[in-house]
Scaffold this active site. Structure first.
Site, PDB file in Angstrom:
ATOM      1  N   ASP A   1       1.034 -17.986 -13.134  1.00 44.11           N
ATOM      2  CA  ASP A   1       2.237 -18.375 -12.388  1.00 44.11           C
ATOM      3  C   ASP A   1       3.031 -19.435 -13.128  1.00 44.11           C
ATOM      4  O   ASP A   1       2.455 -20.386 -13.674  1.00 44.11           O
ATOM      5  CB  ASP A   1       1.832 -18.985 -11.034  1.00 44.11           C
ATOM      6  CG  ASP A   1       2.009 -18.021  -9.880  1.00 44.11           C
ATOM      7  OD1 ASP A   1       2.696 -16.999 -10.039  1.00 44.11           O
ATOM      8  OD2 ASP A   1       1.444 -18.303  -8.803  1.00 44.11           O
TER       9      ASP A   1
ATOM     10  N   GLU B   1       5.285 -10.520  -0.587  1.00 40.60           N
ATOM     11  CA  GLU B   1       4.453 -11.380   0.269  1.00 40.60           C
ATOM     12  C   GLU B   1       5.012 -11.469   1.674  1.00 40.60           C
ATOM     13  O   GLU B   1       6.189 -11.771   1.874  1.00 40.60           O
ATOM     14  CB  GLU B   1       4.330 -12.793  -0.351  1.00 40.60           C
ATOM     15  CG  GLU B   1       3.457 -13.712   0.519  1.00 40.60           C
ATOM     16  CD  GLU B   1       2.938 -14.964  -0.183  1.00 40.60           C
ATOM     17  OE1 GLU B   1       3.114 -15.106  -1.410  1.00 40.60           O
ATOM     18  OE2 GLU B   1       2.342 -15.804   0.519  1.00 40.60           O
TER      19      GLU B   1
ATOM     20  N   LYS C   1       4.181 -14.852 -13.888  1.00 40.99           N
ATOM     21  CA  LYS C   1       4.777 -14.463 -12.602  1.00 40.99           C
ATOM     22  C   LYS C   1       5.730 -15.571 -12.187  1.00 40.99           C
ATOM     23  O   LYS C   1       5.430 -16.755 -12.382  1.00 40.99           O
ATOM     24  CB  LYS C   1       3.703 -14.259 -11.532  1.00 40.99           C
ATOM     25  CG  LYS C   1       4.301 -13.936 -10.146  1.00 40.99           C
ATOM     26  CD  LYS C   1       3.271 -13.426  -9.170  1.00 40.99           C
ATOM     27  CE  LYS C   1       2.441 -14.475  -8.509  1.00 40.99           C
ATOM     28  NZ  LYS C   1       3.192 -15.494  -7.721  1.00 40.99           N
TER      29      LYS C   1
HETATM   30  O1  KIV Z   1      -0.199 -18.470  -6.102  1.00 38.56           O
HETATM   31  C1  KIV Z   1      -0.745 -17.429  -5.703  1.00 38.56           C
HETATM   32  O2  KIV Z   1      -1.964 -17.374  -5.507  1.00 38.56           O
HETATM   33  C2  KIV Z   1       0.094 -16.267  -5.469  1.00 38.56           C
HETATM   34  C3  KIV Z   1      -0.505 -15.101  -4.757  1.00 38.56           C
HETATM   35  C4  KIV Z   1      -0.776 -15.456  -3.370  1.00 38.56           C
HETATM   36  C5  KIV Z   1       0.320 -13.886  -4.893  1.00 38.56           C
HETATM   37  O3  KIV Z   1       1.231 -16.274  -5.821  1.00 38.56           O
END
Ligand code: KIV
Length: 277
Positions: free
Chosen positions: A88, A186, A118
């Protein structure tokens, strides 16, 4: 620090080719031992910024830093052979402009060995996704409930109910058309998730978005019952490891206080005739 990358790991194009096929299995992981546990069953392992709330006790994901993501990304990379590693982008590392997003995404990938980043956001992030993917950075989108925007959204409510569904559908379409290889949906209504899944070209990965999606993701600590501060409706607990840990810690404390631990088998003899570790 150098990272070793397994060339057996799935890529963004492998994931993309699973559109409408066998559902993609995805979980988060933040540590090497958990990465080793999930690797053989998962297609994608996400180092989510949920790490801030789950492991660091932060009240939201907003306080997560690049340094936290890199350290956890490196730990997870050491535990993966097969699954694709996605990391992320933390809040504040990509929204201001595409060039800054590129610098931070490149750093996340080179310092962790992740195969993709992501980032959250739909239409507003399309230009950035186009910029990153044109420069060799595979991107997974994330629309619907985007926890980094809680202060704009006013909390963690379901997104896209009724006429608001058109906004979420447009977000998913924008991300897909900008070049993302998959999109996390989500906390959106089941009907909308099904409609989006049939209308975009890349796999949808649902979390609170019904079984109509092309894959599912959960936070691993939620589904193992390790993170119990709150439980959204979409979480299914497959184990109660938090309760098992509480029982184990209680037994340990009782045995230490009662001098029943350590027992003879945990002690070392004065001579070295036994094989010990
Ligand atoms: O940060 C995270 O764990 C996420 C998932 C919930 C998709 O973005």
């Amino acid at each position: 620090m150098s990272v070793s990358v397994s060339h057996n790991r799935l890529s963004g194009s492998d994931v993309r080719s699973r559109k409408s096929g066998t559902p993609l299995v995805c979980l988060t992981a933040y540590t090497t031992p958990v990465a080793r546990l999930v690797d053989s069953e998962c297609d994608i392992v996400l180092v989510g910024d949920s790490v801030g709330m789950v492991l660091h006790g932060l009240p939201s994901t907003l306080g997560v830093t690049m340094e936290m993501m890199i350290l956890h990304g490196q730990a997870v990379a050491r535990g993966l052979e097969r699954a694709m590693l996605v990391i992320d982008m933390p809040f504040g590392s990509y929204e201001a402009d595409p060039a800054e997003a590129f610098r931070n995404a490149a750093r996340l990938m080179t310092e962790t060995g992740a195969g993709a980043v992501k980032l959250e956001g739909g239409q507003a992030m399309a230009e950035t996704i186009r910029f990153l993917t044109a420069r060799g950075i595979p991107v997974m989108g994330h629309v619907g409930l985007t926890p980094q925007s809680i202060h704009m959204l006013g909390g963690y409510a379901v997104q896209g109910r009724g006429s608001d569904g058109a906004r979420v559908a447009a977000d998913a379409r924008a991300v897909s058309e900008a070049g993302a290889f998959a999109v996390v949906l989500e906390k959106v209504p089941a009907r909308l998730a099904a409609e989006i899944t049939t209308s975009i070209d890349v796999p949808t990965i649902g979390i609170g978005a019904s079984s109509a999606c092309d894959g599912q993701i959960l936070v691993v600590d939620d589904m193992l019952g390790l993170f119990t501060a709150f439980k959204p409706k979409f979480v299914k607990r497959y184990a109660a490891l938090g309760e098992a840990a509480e029982r184990a810690i209680r037994s340990y404390a009782e045995e230490v206080r009662g001098r029943r631990f350590p027992a003879a088998e945990h002690e070392y003899a004065d001579t070295a005739e036994e094989i010990s570790c």
